[in-house]
Design a protein around this motif. Structure first.
Motif, PDB file in Angstrom:
ATOM      1  N   ALA A  80       4.010   4.807   7.127  1.00  0.00           N
ATOM      2  CA  ALA A  80       4.899   3.977   6.311  1.00  0.00           C
ATOM      3  C   ALA A  80       4.113   3.152   5.302  1.00  0.00           C
ATOM      4  CB  ALA A  80       5.723   3.061   7.220  1.00  0.00           C
ATOM      5  N   GLY A  81       2.862   2.815   5.635  1.00  0.00           N
ATOM      6  CA  GLY A  81       2.016   2.070   4.711  1.00  0.00           C
ATOM      7  C   GLY A  81       1.739   2.815   3.420  1.00  0.00           C
ATOM      8  N   LEU A  82       1.953   4.144   3.438  1.00  0.00           N
ATOM      9  CA  LEU A  82       1.786   4.922   2.206  1.00  0.00           C
ATOM     10  C   LEU A  82       2.772   4.482   1.129  1.00  0.00           C
ATOM     11  CD1 LEU A  82       1.301   8.539   3.639  1.00  0.00           C
ATOM     12  CD2 LEU A  82      -0.441   7.066   2.599  1.00  0.00           C
ATOM     13  N   LEU A  83       3.858   3.834   1.513  1.00  0.00           N
ATOM     14  CA  LEU A  83       4.809   3.330   0.530  1.00  0.00           C
ATOM     15  C   LEU A  83       4.162   2.289  -0.377  1.00  0.00           C
ATOM     16  CD1 LEU A  83       7.907   2.911   2.881  1.00  0.00           C
ATOM     17  CD2 LEU A  83       7.588   4.674   1.125  1.00  0.00           C
ATOM     18  N   ILE A  84       3.223   1.525   0.172  1.00  0.00           N
ATOM     19  CA  ILE A  84       2.491   0.534  -0.619  1.00  0.00           C
ATOM     20  C   ILE A  84       1.456   1.223  -1.496  1.00  0.00           C
ATOM     21  CG2 ILE A  84       0.975  -1.469  -0.476  1.00  0.00           C
ATOM     22  CD1 ILE A  84       2.356  -2.177   2.168  1.00  0.00           C
ATOM     23  N   THR A  85       0.768   2.216  -0.933  1.00  0.00           N
ATOM     24  CA  THR A  85      -0.253   2.946  -1.694  1.00  0.00           C
ATOM     25  C   THR A  85       0.368   3.689  -2.862  1.00  0.00           C
ATOM     26  OG1 THR A  85      -1.515   3.252   0.354  1.00  0.00           O
ATOM     27  CG2 THR A  85      -2.093   4.661  -1.508  1.00  0.00           C
ATOM     28  N   VAL A  86       1.497   4.356  -2.620  1.00  0.00           N
ATOM     29  CA  VAL A  86       2.172   5.109  -3.671  1.00  0.00           C
ATOM     30  C   VAL A  86       2.649   4.184  -4.781  1.00  0.00           C
ATOM     31  CG1 VAL A  86       4.309   6.373  -4.164  1.00  0.00           C
ATOM     32  CG2 VAL A  86       2.848   7.093  -2.287  1.00  0.00           C
ATOM     33  N   PHE A  87       3.127   2.996  -4.411  1.00  0.00           N
ATOM     34  CA  PHE A  87       3.577   2.049  -5.421  1.00  0.00           C
ATOM     35  C   PHE A  87       2.404   1.615  -6.309  1.00  0.00           C
ATOM     36  CE2 PHE A  87       5.184  -1.732  -7.374  1.00  0.00           C
ATOM     37  CZ  PHE A  87       6.552  -1.548  -7.460  1.00  0.00           C
ATOM     38  N   ALA A  88       1.259   1.312  -5.689  1.00  0.00           N
ATOM     39  CA  ALA A  88       0.081   0.920  -6.471  1.00  0.00           C
ATOM     40  C   ALA A  88      -0.345   2.043  -7.407  1.00  0.00           C
ATOM     41  CB  ALA A  88      -1.064   0.533  -5.532  1.00  0.00           C
ATOM     42  N   LEU A  89      -0.317   3.287  -6.897  1.00  0.00           N
ATOM     43  CA  LEU A  89      -0.675   4.429  -7.736  1.00  0.00           C
ATOM     44  C   LEU A  89       0.287   4.568  -8.906  1.00  0.00           C
ATOM     45  CD1 LEU A  89      -2.409   6.947  -8.197  1.00  0.00           C
ATOM     46  CD2 LEU A  89      -0.854   8.207  -6.691  1.00  0.00           C
ATOM     47  N   GLY A  90       1.574   4.372  -8.636  1.00  0.00           N
ATOM     48  CA  GLY A  90       2.564   4.445  -9.716  1.00  0.00           C
ATOM     49  C   GLY A  90       2.335   3.391 -10.770  1.00  0.00           C
ATOM     50  N   MET A  91       1.906   2.205 -10.365  1.00  0.00           N
ATOM     51  CA  MET A  91       1.616   1.140 -11.321  1.00  0.00           C
ATOM     52  C   MET A  91       0.382   1.458 -12.153  1.00  0.00           C
ATOM     53  SD  MET A  91       3.728  -1.554 -11.209  1.00  0.00           S
ATOM     54  CE  MET A  91       2.832  -3.082 -11.445  1.00  0.00           C
ATOM     55  N   ILE A  92      -0.639   2.002 -11.493  1.00  0.00           N
ATOM     56  CA  ILE A  92      -1.873   2.327 -12.207  1.00  0.00           C
ATOM     57  C   ILE A  92      -1.619   3.393 -13.277  1.00  0.00           C
ATOM     58  CG2 ILE A  92      -4.171   3.354 -11.960  1.00  0.00           C
ATOM     59  CD1 ILE A  92      -4.254   2.095  -9.139  1.00  0.00           C
ATOM     60  N   VAL A  93      -0.903   4.437 -12.895  1.00  0.00           N
ATOM     61  CA  VAL A  93      -0.635   5.541 -13.821  1.00  0.00           C
ATOM     62  C   VAL A  93       0.529   5.214 -14.750  1.00  0.00           C
ATOM     63  CG1 VAL A  93       0.065   7.966 -13.966  1.00  0.00           C
ATOM     64  CG2 VAL A  93      -1.513   7.224 -12.169  1.00  0.00           C
ATOM     65  N   GLY A  94       1.542   4.569 -14.186  1.00  0.00           N
ATOM     66  CA  GLY A  94       2.794   4.405 -14.901  1.00  0.00           C
ATOM     67  C   GLY A  94       2.762   3.423 -16.049  1.00  0.00           C
TER      68      GLY A  94
END
Length: 428
Positions: free
Chosen positions: A80-94
């Protein structure tokens, strides 16, 4: 129209006479900002702050809902912690990607579309039944968040005028800081009462209200791009060495502060002897310190931007070092955590304002890159802090290593300050 906002009232610490070098005039924004040093900021700045309050709540509230999400979707808490990692990745790329994709859209429409995408992402998350779908929804939400923050910073600086640009960025970003103090605890509480989907439904409704507010208060003439501005023009910001120095400072600042903050609970319980039930109150203190520091830095940064960034970097490193050394004392640890929130975010609005200024004809890309850099620092700092826990220093490892990382911020900030003091001759 100008008003006093509740966000501003909280931190009306002092009035300073603001004198800053003017931002480059571009075809990106055409808001007629008042000249001089206004005592109050335009209403649109506070409307944008409410938008970032929603964004910050969405970003951070998941941490308090992980056990419920994991249990409902039948995954481990670590997964479930991947939800935080994915959000950070989306911010970096997005953030930079969305800034380029919305290149020719007026700012108002970009903000409205970002909020619409933000609302859809939460709607899918609230209705979805699979973990993979929830991951995808969080990534989409991060893209919208990055786009909103990047454009909101530029709109705020142009609306406030050159003399109050850092202050305006401070108010806009204070919404995210306020989310740590108010939004996240309320989200966690609501999740306990109505389930983890409840806060997602609430954000859908609030985002819809924010769309109406943005459509009402961001002027029709807020055009970010003129005919002469293109992808090539935006990418010209990448040729500025000063922009890269600012981005380096963004990365090291967040890596040092949030890398330590991620693992602050073991430090407080194992070393300081604070009862686990009181740790959330200490974290609220950190959020309060961050909120005050963010807005205070915005005010001070318009007068002395380079002194602010250098002093904040030094104070942050010393606070982290002291936290590692004095972590055996509960009272000292609590005070230092609050001071870490304050000093760790004083320079943030100033760095964003400098990036917008140094990017020249590409202020939106400059702003977007700072969003990406801060999130890269968060991701890197969390990874470094996790590794530091395995060192002989134990629970004090993240703070000690974080002090060294934060001290690296002195290199780019001092370099920028020296460059401004001894500018290179211009050739026309």
């Amino acid at each position: 129209m100008e008003i006093d906002s509740p966000i501003a009232i909280v931190v009306e610490i002092q009035e300073v006479t603001i004198r800053a070098a003017p931002l480059p005039r571009t075809g990106d924004m055409r808001i007629n900002a008042p000249e001089g040093s206004p005592s109050r900021l335009p209403l649109v700045v506070y409307v944008l702050a409410l938008g970032t309050l929603l964004m910050g709540t969405s970003e951070f509230m998941v941490a308090g809902l992980l056990p419920q999400i994991a249990g409902d979707l039948q995954v481990s808490v670590a997964q479930a912690g991947l939800l935080i990692t994915v959000f950070a990745l989306g911010m970096i790329v997005g953030a930079p990607a969305m800034a380029m994709l919305t290149l020719r859209l007026p700012a108002r429409w970009t903000l409205v579309l970002a909020l619409g995408l933000f609302s859809v992402g939460h709607l899918v998350a609230a209705l979805g039944s699979g973990f993979g779908l929830l991951l995808a929804a969080r990534f989409v939400t991060a893209l919208a968040t990055g786009a909103f923050w990047a454009v909101a910073n530029v709109v705020a600086t142009r609306a406030a005028g050159p003399a109050a640009s850092s202050r305006a960025v401070g108010v806009v970003g204070s919404g995210a800081m306020l989310a740590n103090v108010v939004g996240v605890p309320l989200g966690a509480f609501a999740g306990q009462l109505v389930g983890w989907r409840g806060p997602f439904w609430a954000l859908v409704a609030f985002a819809a209200a924010a769309i109406v507010a943005i459509g009402r208060w961001v002027p029709n003439g807020t055009q970010r791009r003129g005919a002469a501005v293109s992808v090539r023009t935006e990418l010209s910001a990448l040729r500025s060495g000063r922009v890269w120095l600012v981005l380096a400072a963004c990365v090291t600042t967040n890596a040092g502060v949030l890398g330590t903050y991620t693992y602050i609970a073991p430090l407080l319980t194992d070393r300081a002897g604070i009862v686990a039930g009181l740790v959330p109150l200490v974290l609220v203190g950190f959020g309060g310190g961050a909120l005050v520091g963010f807005l205070f830095g915005g005010r001070l940064g318009d007068q002395r931007p380079h002194a602010t960034t250098v002093a904040a970097a030094g104070a942050t490193a010393l606070t982290l070092l002291a936290l590692g050394l004095l972590s055996g004392f509960a009272a000292a640890s609590v005070v230092l955590v609050v001071l870490l929130g304050f000093f760790g975010f004083v320079a943030t609005p100033v760095l964003i304002s400098l990036a917008v200024r140094f990017a020249g004809r590409a202020p939106t890309l400059g702003s977007a890159l700072t969003v990406a850099a801060f999130n890269l620092g968060t991701a890197a700092g969390s990874w470094i802090g996790g590794r530091a826990l395995a060192l002989p220093l134990g629970a004090t490892g993240p703070a000690t290593i974080g002090a060294a990382v934060a001290a690296l911020t002195l290199i780019p900030t001092i370099t920028i300050a020296c460059g401004q003091r001894h500018p290179r001759p211009s050739h026309r």
